[in-house]
Design an enzyme around this catalytic site. Structure first.
Site, PDB file in Angstrom:
ATOM      1  N   GLY A  23       0.822  -1.223   0.000  1.00  0.00           N
ATOM      2  CA  GLY A  23       0.000   0.000   0.000  1.00  0.00           C
ATOM      3  C   GLY A  23       0.851   1.266   0.000  1.00  0.00           C
ATOM      4  N   THR A  75      -9.599   6.902  10.174  1.00  0.00           N
ATOM      5  CA  THR A  75      -9.985   7.858   9.137  1.00  0.00           C
ATOM      6  C   THR A  75     -10.900   8.966   9.655  1.00  0.00           C
ATOM      7  OG1 THR A  75     -11.291   8.002   7.082  1.00  0.00           O
ATOM      8  CG2 THR A  75     -11.869   6.238   8.571  1.00  0.00           C
ATOM      9  N   ALA A  80      -5.465  -2.266   4.927  1.00  0.00           N
ATOM     10  CA  ALA A  80      -6.844  -1.776   5.053  1.00  0.00           C
ATOM     11  C   ALA A  80      -7.635  -2.083   3.794  1.00  0.00           C
ATOM     12  CB  ALA A  80      -6.851  -0.265   5.284  1.00  0.00           C
ATOM     13  N   TYR A  81      -8.933  -2.166   3.982  1.00  0.00           N
ATOM     14  CA  TYR A  81      -9.878  -2.216   2.861  1.00  0.00           C
ATOM     15  C   TYR A  81     -10.362  -0.777   2.701  1.00  0.00           C
ATOM     16  CZ  TYR A  81     -14.019  -3.490   0.122  1.00  0.00           C
ATOM     17  OH  TYR A  81     -14.983  -3.600  -0.869  1.00  0.00           O
ATOM     18  N   TRP A 129      -7.748  11.856   3.729  1.00  0.00           N
ATOM     19  CA  TRP A 129      -7.433  12.173   2.331  1.00  0.00           C
ATOM     20  C   TRP A 129      -5.935  11.951   2.032  1.00  0.00           C
ATOM     21  CZ3 TRP A 129     -10.411  17.282   0.624  1.00  0.00           C
ATOM     22  CH2 TRP A 129     -11.782  17.085   0.825  1.00  0.00           C
ATOM     23  N   ASP A 151      -2.350 -12.241   5.550  1.00  0.00           N
ATOM     24  CA  ASP A 151      -3.718 -11.713   5.483  1.00  0.00           C
ATOM     25  C   ASP A 151      -4.148 -11.475   6.933  1.00  0.00           C
ATOM     26  OD1 ASP A 151      -6.452 -11.360   5.475  1.00  0.00           O
ATOM     27  OD2 ASP A 151      -6.806 -12.782   3.849  1.00  0.00           O
ATOM     28  N   ILE A 152      -4.319 -10.211   7.299  1.00  0.00           N
ATOM     29  CA  ILE A 152      -4.540  -9.922   8.728  1.00  0.00           C
ATOM     30  C   ILE A 152      -5.899 -10.426   9.219  1.00  0.00           C
ATOM     31  CG2 ILE A 152      -2.920  -7.978   8.809  1.00  0.00           C
ATOM     32  CD1 ILE A 152      -5.473  -6.135   8.941  1.00  0.00           C
ATOM     33  N   TYR A 183     -17.731   1.897   5.037  1.00  0.00           N
ATOM     34  CA  TYR A 183     -16.284   1.933   5.256  1.00  0.00           C
ATOM     35  C   TYR A 183     -15.999   2.555   6.626  1.00  0.00           C
ATOM     36  CZ  TYR A 183     -11.651   4.097   5.069  1.00  0.00           C
ATOM     37  OH  TYR A 183     -10.382   4.533   5.381  1.00  0.00           O
TER      38      TYR A 183
HETATM   39  N1  LIG Z   1      -5.987   6.335   1.303  1.00  0.00           N
HETATM   40  C1  LIG Z   1      -6.667   7.235   1.989  1.00  0.00           C
HETATM   41  O1  LIG Z   1      -7.154   8.240   1.450  1.00  0.00           O
HETATM   42  C2  LIG Z   1      -6.862   7.074   3.463  1.00  0.00           C
HETATM   43  C3  LIG Z   1      -6.347   6.004   4.165  1.00  0.00           C
HETATM   44  N2  LIG Z   1      -6.598   5.885   5.522  1.00  0.00           N
HETATM   45  C4  LIG Z   1      -6.039   4.760   6.260  1.00  0.00           C
HETATM   46  O2  LIG Z   1      -4.618   4.821   6.198  1.00  0.00           O
HETATM   47  C5  LIG Z   1      -4.070   3.490   6.202  1.00  0.00           C
HETATM   48  C6  LIG Z   1      -3.119   3.313   5.029  1.00  0.00           C
HETATM   49  O3  LIG Z   1      -3.878   3.441   3.827  1.00  0.00           O
HETATM   50  P1  LIG Z   1      -3.222   3.463   2.364  1.00  0.00           P
HETATM   51  O4  LIG Z   1      -1.771   3.142   2.434  1.00  0.00           O
HETATM   52  O5  LIG Z   1      -3.663   4.698   1.719  1.00  0.00           O
HETATM   53  O6  LIG Z   1      -4.012   2.236   1.744  1.00  0.00           O
HETATM   54  P2  LIG Z   1      -3.727   1.352   0.443  1.00  0.00           P
HETATM   55  O7  LIG Z   1      -5.061   0.957  -0.072  1.00  0.00           O
HETATM   56  O8  LIG Z   1      -2.756   2.022  -0.452  1.00  0.00           O
HETATM   57  O9  LIG Z   1      -3.004   0.082   1.084  1.00  0.00           O
HETATM   58  C7  LIG Z   1      -3.686  -0.879   1.835  1.00  0.00           C
HETATM   59  C8  LIG Z   1      -2.967  -2.203   1.638  1.00  0.00           C
HETATM   60  O10 LIG Z   1      -3.590  -3.182   2.494  1.00  0.00           O
HETATM   61  C9  LIG Z   1      -3.694  -4.382   1.758  1.00  0.00           C
HETATM   62  N3  LIG Z   1      -4.745  -5.235   2.358  1.00  0.00           N
HETATM   63  C10 LIG Z   1      -6.079  -5.242   2.131  1.00  0.00           C
HETATM   64  N4  LIG Z   1      -6.690  -6.202   2.865  1.00  0.00           N
HETATM   65  C11 LIG Z   1      -5.691  -6.831   3.560  1.00  0.00           C
HETATM   66  C12 LIG Z   1      -5.672  -7.911   4.466  1.00  0.00           C
HETATM   67  N5  LIG Z   1      -6.793  -8.565   4.823  1.00  0.00           N
HETATM   68  N6  LIG Z   1      -4.483  -8.310   4.979  1.00  0.00           N
HETATM   69  C13 LIG Z   1      -3.341  -7.680   4.635  1.00  0.00           C
HETATM   70  N7  LIG Z   1      -3.284  -6.654   3.762  1.00  0.00           N
HETATM   71  C14 LIG Z   1      -4.461  -6.229   3.244  1.00  0.00           C
HETATM   72  C15 LIG Z   1      -4.043  -3.934   0.356  1.00  0.00           C
HETATM   73  O11 LIG Z   1      -3.795  -4.968  -0.546  1.00  0.00           O
HETATM   74  P3  LIG Z   1      -4.726  -5.120  -1.854  1.00  0.00           P
HETATM   75  O12 LIG Z   1      -4.616  -3.797  -2.571  1.00  0.00           O
HETATM   76  O13 LIG Z   1      -4.109  -6.278  -2.552  1.00  0.00           O
HETATM   77  O14 LIG Z   1      -6.106  -5.366  -1.338  1.00  0.00           O
HETATM   78  C16 LIG Z   1      -3.095  -2.742   0.204  1.00  0.00           C
HETATM   79  O15 LIG Z   1      -1.830  -3.159  -0.253  1.00  0.00           O
HETATM   80  C17 LIG Z   1      -5.296   2.562   6.204  1.00  0.00           C
HETATM   81  O16 LIG Z   1      -5.613   2.187   7.516  1.00  0.00           O
HETATM   82  C18 LIG Z   1      -6.405   3.424   5.650  1.00  0.00           C
HETATM   83  O17 LIG Z   1      -7.694   2.989   6.035  1.00  0.00           O
HETATM   84  C19 LIG Z   1      -7.313   6.796   6.203  1.00  0.00           C
HETATM   85  C20 LIG Z   1      -7.812   7.888   5.568  1.00  0.00           C
HETATM   86  C21 LIG Z   1      -7.615   8.137   4.158  1.00  0.00           C
HETATM   87  C1  LIG Z   2     -15.405  11.102 -10.564  1.00  0.00           C
HETATM   88  C2  LIG Z   2     -15.391  12.354  -9.728  1.00  0.00           C
HETATM   89  C3  LIG Z   2     -15.444  12.274  -8.348  1.00  0.00           C
HETATM   90  N1  LIG Z   2     -15.434  13.416  -7.604  1.00  0.00           N
HETATM   91  C4  LIG Z   2     -15.457  13.353  -6.147  1.00  0.00           C
HETATM   92  C5  LIG Z   2     -16.625  12.616  -5.606  1.00  0.00           C
HETATM   93  C6  LIG Z   2     -16.093  11.921  -4.384  1.00  0.00           C
HETATM   94  O1  LIG Z   2     -16.446  12.651  -3.241  1.00  0.00           O
HETATM   95  C7  LIG Z   2     -14.584  11.955  -4.534  1.00  0.00           C
HETATM   96  C8  LIG Z   2     -14.001  10.566  -4.646  1.00  0.00           C
HETATM   97  O2  LIG Z   2     -12.602  10.626  -4.556  1.00  0.00           O
HETATM   98  P1  LIG Z   2     -11.851   9.507  -3.778  1.00  0.00           P
HETATM   99  O3  LIG Z   2     -12.211   8.219  -4.425  1.00  0.00           O
HETATM  100  O4  LIG Z   2     -10.429   9.876  -3.643  1.00  0.00           O
HETATM  101  O5  LIG Z   2     -12.597   9.651  -2.387  1.00  0.00           O
HETATM  102  P2  LIG Z   2     -12.722   8.618  -1.232  1.00  0.00           P
HETATM  103  O6  LIG Z   2     -12.397   7.248  -1.672  1.00  0.00           O
HETATM  104  O7  LIG Z   2     -14.007   8.872  -0.579  1.00  0.00           O
HETATM  105  O8  LIG Z   2     -11.524   9.107  -0.284  1.00  0.00           O
HETATM  106  C9  LIG Z   2     -11.533   8.674   1.044  1.00  0.00           C
HETATM  107  O9  LIG Z   2     -10.864   7.433   1.095  1.00  0.00           O
HETATM  108  C10 LIG Z   2     -10.926   6.819   2.363  1.00  0.00           C
HETATM  109  C11 LIG Z   2     -10.054   5.575   2.285  1.00  0.00           C
HETATM  110  C12 LIG Z   2     -10.660   7.720   3.491  1.00  0.00           C
HETATM  111  O10 LIG Z   2     -10.396   7.240   4.599  1.00  0.00           O
HETATM  112  C13 LIG Z   2     -10.952   9.196   3.369  1.00  0.00           C
HETATM  113  O11 LIG Z   2     -10.114   9.994   4.214  1.00  0.00           O
HETATM  114  C14 LIG Z   2     -10.840   9.675   1.945  1.00  0.00           C
HETATM  115  O12 LIG Z   2      -9.493   9.803   1.534  1.00  0.00           O
HETATM  116  O13 LIG Z   2     -14.284  12.672  -5.711  1.00  0.00           O
HETATM  117  C15 LIG Z   2     -15.398  14.658  -8.192  1.00  0.00           C
HETATM  118  O14 LIG Z   2     -15.420  15.690  -7.494  1.00  0.00           O
HETATM  119  N2  LIG Z   2     -15.342  14.758  -9.570  1.00  0.00           N
HETATM  120  C16 LIG Z   2     -15.334  13.645 -10.367  1.00  0.00           C
HETATM  121  O15 LIG Z   2     -15.286  13.762 -11.613  1.00  0.00           O
END
Ligand SMILES: NC(=O)C1=CN([C@@H]2O[C@H](COP(=O)(O)OP(=O)(O)OC[C@H]3O[C@@H](n4cnc5c(N)ncnc54)[C@H](OP(=O)(O)O)[C@@H]3O)[C@@H](O)[C@H]2O)C=CC1
Ligand SMILES: Cc1cn([C@H]2C[C@H](O)[C@@H](COP(=O)(O)OP(=O)(O)O[C@H]3O[C@@H](C)C(=O)[C@@H](O)[C@H]3O)O2)c(=O)[nH]c1=O
Length: 279
Positions: A10, A99, A58-59, A148, A34-35, A123
């Site tokens: 990730g 989040t 994370a998912y 974000w 796989d956690i 989520y």
């Molecule tokens: N991205 C964002 O905007 C935000 C992220 N967060 C949190 O921050 C943290 C880091 O996120 P980020 O690095 O962005 O996430 P990513 O989606 O980039 O990475 C998550 C990783 O976890 C893996 N994963 C999924 N399910 C499992 C499982 N059961 N066991 C082990 N690994 C698994 C995924 O693998 P695979 O892709 O193969 O499923 C992926 O490689 C997370 O807790 C997320 O919820 C919070 C707010 C915003």
């Molecule tokens: C396709 C499209 C989407 N959007 C908006 C709608 C929607 O709110 C947003 C979707 O963007 P994202 O997919 O990045 O948003 P989202 O997946 O909701 O992002 C969130 O992810 C999880 C994991 C978190 O924990 C949050 O903090 C946050 O980062 O973009 C536009 O404004 N214009 C567009 O053309």
């Protein structure tokens, strides 16, 4: 200090891997750990005996979780409980990320660690359950709520924006979702400082300031030299599966006071990200 990183493919995990000395790190992708599997988690912690587990697994598919809560729950809630249980057995510190989507966005002020979560999508529900299981299972934890997140990877708004910008001259971007874009480099830096300082408990770890998705789009695309027309629209113009909070800005004051440091703004984060070649 020995670290074990979960979800190693990730975007946050990869940032940790670029920062930490690889001799001190066991990095396990989903394929290798796989956690959601309690035996696999228990075996991994017993085998590697880390001082710290950095749970980056994370998912994160916000819309998909609406129809597939089971998958989100297995990773974001059960997976966290498995890790917390195993860490407690070995007196290992567990660092976990949650989040801004645990909040409903109705406060109209910055959320603090004292505010009561009330997720409005599946989520967020699964992540809140992860927080609950973590804090019930062990005291030896650091729980960081981030928002974000952007960095090297595809699971982020900046990556998606640049993809949309390549395909469309005119972009419509929501202006009624406000939070804080937060750079993986800063998450890693402030996580490691928190560990070093011996902090425990729940903290909001965001860059400073806040912005709507529309403001972020304008700032970022201009900085990378793209001239697409960007129109502000409301969330209801997109028929997305999941509801998203309108104002989920979290205050980082508790963390910044605990570390006696100010945390860079999201604009500084984006500038640093661009300077590094968006890698
Ligand atoms: N991205 C964002 O905007 C935000 C992220 N967060 C949190 O921050 C943290 C880091 O996120 P980020 O690095 O962005 O996430 P990513 O989606 O980039 O990475 C998550 C990783 O976890 C893996 N994963 C999924 N399910 C499992 C499982 N059961 N066991 C082990 N690994 C698994 C995924 O693998 P695979 O892709 O193969 O499923 C992926 O490689 C997370 O807790 C997320 O919820 C919070 C707010 C915003
Ligand atoms: C396709 C499209 C989407 N959007 C908006 C709608 C929607 O709110 C947003 C979707 O963007 P994202 O997919 O990045 O948003 P989202 O997946 O909701 O992002 C969130 O992810 C999880 C994991 C978190 O924990 C949050 O903090 C946050 O980062 O973009 C536009 O404004 N214009 C567009 O053309």
């Amino acid at each position: 200090m020995k670290f074990l990183i979960t979800g190693a493919n990730g975007q946050l995990a990869r940032e940790f891997l670029m920062t930490l000395n690889t001799h001190d790190v066991i990095a396990l992708s989903k394929e290798h750990l796989d956690i959601s599997n309690p035996n696999a988690v228990s075996n991994a912690i017993s085998q590697h005996k880390p001082d710290v587990v950095l749970n980056c697994a994370a998912y994160n598919s916000v819309d998909r979780a609406e129809d597939d809560f089971d998958s989100a729950f297995r990773t974001n809630a059960i997976g966290v409980r498995n890790l917390a249980t195993a860490c407690k057995m070995h007196n290992t510190l567990i660092v976990h990320y949650s989040t801004d989507y645990v909040f409903d966005g109705e406060k109209n002020d910055f959320y603090t660690e004292e505010d009561k979560p009330n997720p409005i999508n599946k989520y967020g529900e699964s992540k809140l359950l992860g927080e609950k299981y973590l804090t019930e299972e062990t005291d030896n934890f650091l729980l960081f709520r981030v928002s974000w997140v952007f960095g090297k990877g595809k699971q982020n708004f900046l990556y998606k924006l640049s993809e949309w910008a390549k395909k469309n001259n005119v972009l419509t971007i929501v202006c009624d979702q406000i939070s804080v874009p937060t750079y993986t480099v800063d998450i890693v830096k402030f996580t490691l400082l928190s560990i070093k300082e011996g902090l425990r408990g729940t903290y909001h770890l965001t860059n400073s300031g806040c912005a709507s998705r529309y403001e972020v789009a304008r700032y970022y695309l201009e900085k990378i030299g793209l001239t697409n027309l960007i129109l502000p629209v409301n969330s209801e113009d997109f028929h997305e599966k999941a509801n998203r909070p309108h104002f989920s800005v979290m205050s980082n004051v508790k963390l910044s006071k605990a570390l006696k440091l100010s945390i860079p703004s999201w604009k500084e984060g984006i500038e640093k990200f661009i300077k590094r070649g968006m890698k």
